[in-house]
Scaffold this active site. Structure first.
Site, PDB file in Angstrom:
ATOM      1  N   SER A  17      19.564  25.224 -11.313  1.00  0.00           N
ATOM      2  CA  SER A  17      18.740  24.134 -11.875  1.00  0.00           C
ATOM      3  C   SER A  17      19.379  23.491 -13.097  1.00  0.00           C
ATOM      4  CB  SER A  17      17.348  24.662 -12.233  1.00  0.00           C
ATOM      5  OG  SER A  17      17.453  25.800 -13.074  1.00  0.00           O
ATOM      6  N   ASN A  42      10.900  33.819 -16.387  1.00  0.00           N
ATOM      7  CA  ASN A  42       9.648  33.271 -15.849  1.00  0.00           C
ATOM      8  C   ASN A  42       8.728  32.764 -16.956  1.00  0.00           C
ATOM      9  OD1 ASN A  42      10.798  34.174 -13.540  1.00  0.00           O
ATOM     10  ND2 ASN A  42       9.264  35.753 -13.081  1.00  0.00           N
ATOM     11  N   THR A  95     -14.918 -12.605  -9.555  1.00  0.00           N
ATOM     12  CA  THR A  95     -15.330 -11.487  -8.698  1.00  0.00           C
ATOM     13  C   THR A  95     -14.917 -11.931  -7.297  1.00  0.00           C
ATOM     14  OG1 THR A  95     -17.542 -12.370  -8.262  1.00  0.00           O
ATOM     15  CG2 THR A  95     -17.318 -10.936 -10.185  1.00  0.00           C
ATOM     16  N   HIS A  96     -14.458 -11.012  -6.509  1.00  0.00           N
ATOM     17  CA  HIS A  96     -13.906 -11.354  -5.181  1.00  0.00           C
ATOM     18  C   HIS A  96     -12.740 -12.331  -5.297  1.00  0.00           C
ATOM     19  CE1 HIS A  96     -17.682  -9.646  -3.516  1.00  0.00           C
ATOM     20  NE2 HIS A  96     -18.233 -10.277  -4.552  1.00  0.00           N
ATOM     21  N   SER A 112      16.793 -17.536  -9.929  1.00  0.00           N
ATOM     22  CA  SER A 112      17.193 -17.320  -8.541  1.00  0.00           C
ATOM     23  C   SER A 112      18.609 -17.843  -8.375  1.00  0.00           C
ATOM     24  CB  SER A 112      16.246 -18.082  -7.614  1.00  0.00           C
ATOM     25  OG  SER A 112      16.883 -18.372  -6.386  1.00  0.00           O
ATOM     26  N   LYS A 163      13.726 -21.825 -10.053  1.00  0.00           N
ATOM     27  CA  LYS A 163      12.877 -20.631 -10.133  1.00  0.00           C
ATOM     28  C   LYS A 163      12.906 -19.916 -11.474  1.00  0.00           C
ATOM     29  CE  LYS A 163      10.804 -18.832  -7.265  1.00  0.00           C
ATOM     30  NZ  LYS A 163      11.186 -17.987  -6.119  1.00  0.00           N
ATOM     31  N   ASN A 202      11.300 -16.160 -12.229  1.00  0.00           N
ATOM     32  CA  ASN A 202      10.572 -15.110 -11.511  1.00  0.00           C
ATOM     33  C   ASN A 202      10.045 -14.006 -12.438  1.00  0.00           C
ATOM     34  OD1 ASN A 202      11.025 -16.333  -9.010  1.00  0.00           O
ATOM     35  ND2 ASN A 202      13.035 -15.356  -8.828  1.00  0.00           N
ATOM     36  N   GLU A 233       6.656  -7.457 -11.502  1.00  0.00           N
ATOM     37  CA  GLU A 233       6.870  -6.993 -10.121  1.00  0.00           C
ATOM     38  C   GLU A 233       7.431  -5.572 -10.099  1.00  0.00           C
ATOM     39  OE1 GLU A 233       8.137 -10.700  -7.462  1.00  0.00           O
ATOM     40  OE2 GLU A 233       9.294 -10.560  -9.288  1.00  0.00           O
ATOM     41  N   TYR A 275       5.234  34.172 -10.127  1.00  0.00           N
ATOM     42  CA  TYR A 275       6.374  33.255 -10.085  1.00  0.00           C
ATOM     43  C   TYR A 275       6.999  33.229  -8.693  1.00  0.00           C
ATOM     44  CZ  TYR A 275      10.778  30.925 -10.765  1.00  0.00           C
ATOM     45  OH  TYR A 275      11.810  30.032 -10.633  1.00  0.00           O
ATOM     46  N   GLN A 294      10.485  25.941  -9.446  1.00  0.00           N
ATOM     47  CA  GLN A 294      11.606  25.207 -10.030  1.00  0.00           C
ATOM     48  C   GLN A 294      11.562  23.732  -9.631  1.00  0.00           C
ATOM     49  OE1 GLN A 294      15.594  27.109 -10.484  1.00  0.00           O
ATOM     50  NE2 GLN A 294      16.265  25.612  -8.986  1.00  0.00           N
TER      51      GLN A 294
HETATM   52  N1  ARG Z   1      15.297  27.889 -13.159  1.00  0.00           N
HETATM   53  C1  ARG Z   1      14.167  28.697 -12.930  1.00  0.00           C
HETATM   54  C2  ARG Z   1      12.919  27.810 -12.703  1.00  0.00           C
HETATM   55  O1  ARG Z   1      12.946  26.699 -13.046  1.00  0.00           O
HETATM   56  C3  ARG Z   1      13.910  29.595 -14.122  1.00  0.00           C
HETATM   57  C4  ARG Z   1      13.146  30.810 -13.788  1.00  0.00           C
HETATM   58  C5  ARG Z   1      13.956  31.716 -12.937  1.00  0.00           C
HETATM   59  N2  ARG Z   1      13.245  32.921 -12.631  1.00  0.00           N
HETATM   60  C6  ARG Z   1      13.582  33.711 -11.587  1.00  0.00           C
HETATM   61  N3  ARG Z   1      12.835  34.751 -11.378  1.00  0.00           N
HETATM   62  N4  ARG Z   1      14.572  33.393 -10.791  1.00  0.00           N
HETATM   63  O2  ARG Z   1      11.952  28.220 -12.147  1.00  0.00           O
END
Ligand code: ARG
Length: 477
Positions: free
Chosen positions: A29, A120, A165-166, A287, A293, A295, A300, A327, A332
């Protein structure tokens, strides 16, 4: 035998075989959780304080660790997050990354910091800190949006426009009244975000991997240092809970809805057909094909970009649905959804500057508010004051409206003789009762568009925005 030193991992002791390289890369991650570096450092420093109180670290060790953590934060403050990732291609996640950097700086003392904690609880803590910070950024940006609307409302004075309205012209209203409608939505959104922030503001540190820390840590130490109200109450919940991300995203969907309604009205009002608004050149594009134009790309894009917020809320709902406690690595995935809406504060401040630059075409709006018999309700009310039941008054004015339309005139252009065909109650004072100002001012109720009520509302709204700004400043201190 693969060990910690060889593999550079946080958990390799029980493994014989190396990871599949592609899988290893895929499950990491660090590619996105580098955004949590500041939160990870703050939480790690707070944990060091708790370890010192528990006598796992000496005072000197604690000071050294905390200083090293500060130095890591400073080292990376000026670098883009991507550089950070490149630096440490072997790090699995931000927790691992900080540990590697710590060991680089303070040797094996760096490995002591993981005593009595689990990734965790760390990720749960980092994410709560991150969302709390994002909420205050969004709240500040909402206050800027509200302020820009209030400024335009003030500048609009007594200028008028049709209400709809509408999407059919209904009754004349003050332009300020219309603008303040959006401020009400914004204030509700800010309050919802405040609720969300208060609810998430409990500290998971000390929850361990699932069952609670294996050391008798004083959990209030870290909670206090990180500005949390208190430690979380249940370690299983604390390590598996991502409700706060979902609640934050769902709350932002309201902001998205309100932005999209606003963007749509501005887009519509800037068409030649309405002609109520002149788009500021600084916020419009041309444009490449049609030279004439101009825009409304800003409104948007806003209309479309809010789709991302709704998508993120939906994704997290599905990621959490049916997940067993506590967990699971699934969690993640919720991170990227939380990060995916980080564009919101900047978009809101753009909206605020756009509003300040908007030009309202007062004459055109006023003309529109005075054509199409929009004073018909006021006219019916006139008859009510003459003792006519509203149902009957509605019918009589309906006949007068039809007659006026057939003759291509407004109600107040009819003569008294013409009006009397529809009811003998019409008298000379009818004409004063259906002027533009009378039509506005007959809505003299709290929340109505009578001029005196809108002036009151403007003052009350300013106070509410000030209260919001103070609340956000207070939450951040
Ligand atoms: N990168 C992990 C997450 O975002 C961190 C926690 C990892 N814990 C584990 N038991 N592998 O969840």
């Amino acid at each position: 035998m693969i060990n910690e030193q060889q593999s550079g991992k946080m958990w390799s002791g029980r493994f014989r075989e190396p990871l599949d390289a592609e899988f290893e890369n895929w499950q990491r991650s660090i590619g996105f959780d580098w955004r949590l570096l500041d939160e990870e450092i703050a939480a790690s420093k707070a944990h060091a304080s708790a370890l010192r109180a528990a006598k796992i670290l000496t005072n000197d060790e604690t000071t050294e660790l905390r200083a090293a953590l500060d130095a890591i934060a400073a080292e990376h403050a000026s670098q883009a997050g991507k550089a950070l990732v490149r630096d440490h291609a072997t790090a699995e996640d931000i927790h691992h990354f900080v540990e590697l950097k710590l060991v680089e700086r303070v040797g094996s003392l760096g490995l002591k910091l993981h005593t009595g904690r689990s990734r965790n609880e760390q990720i749960a803590t980092d994410l709560r800190l991150y969302v709390r910070e994002q909420i205050s950024l969004v709240q500040n940006a909402l206050a800027a949006w509200a302020n820009a609307l209030v400024e335009q409302a003030r500048a609009a004075g007594d200028s008028v426009m049709p209400s709809y309205t509408h999407l059919q012209r209904a009754e004349p209203v003050l332009v300020a009244h219309w603008l303040l409608a959006y401020v009400e939505m914004i204030l509700r959104d800010a309050a919802r975000l405040g609720d969300c922030s208060a609810r998430l503001n409990f500290c998971p540190l000390g929850s361990g991997a699932v069952a609670g820390a294996t050391l008798a840590l004083d959990r209030t130490i870290a909670a206090r240092e990180l500005g949390f109200t208190a430690p979380t109450a249940n370690s299983i919940d604390a390590t598996s809970d991502r409700d706060f991300i979902l609640e934050y995203l769902q709350t932002l969907t309201f902001v998205g809805l309100h932005l999209s309604r606003f963007a749509e009205e501005i887009t519509l009002f800037a068409t030649a057909e309405f002609g109520f608004i002149t788009l500021p050149e600084a916020f419009s594009t041309g444009s490449s094909a049609m030279p004439q134009k101009k825009n409304p790309d800003l409104t948007e894009l806003i209309r479309a970009k809010v789709g991302r917020i709704h998508g993120a809320a939906e994704a997290v709902t599905l990621q959490l649905k049916g997940l067993p406690l506590a967990y699971n690595k699934d969690l993640q995935e919720t991170q990227e959804q939380a990060f995916s809406v980080s564009f919101v504060p900047r978009m809101l401040s753009l909206v605020a500057r756009f509003i300040t630059a908007l030009q309202f075409n007062r004459e055109r709006m006023s003309e529109a508010a005075q054509s199409g018999c929009l004073n018909a309700m006021a006219a019916a009310t006139y008859l009510v004051h003459k003792g006519v039941p509203f149902r009957t008054a509605h019918e009589k004015i309906g006949h007068a409206v039809r007659y006026a339309i057939e003759n291509g005139v407004e109600l107040d252009a009819l003569t008294l003789d013409e009006l009397r065909q529809f009811g003998e109650e019409f008298e000379d004072d009818f004409f004063a009762a259906v002027t533009l100002t009378a039509t506005l001012d007959c809505h003299n109720v709290t929340g109505g568009t009578a001029r005196v009520r809108v002036k009151e509302a403007l003052a009350a709204t300013l106070k509410k925005i000030d209260a919001l700004i103070q609340e956000v400043a207070h939450a951040g201190s």
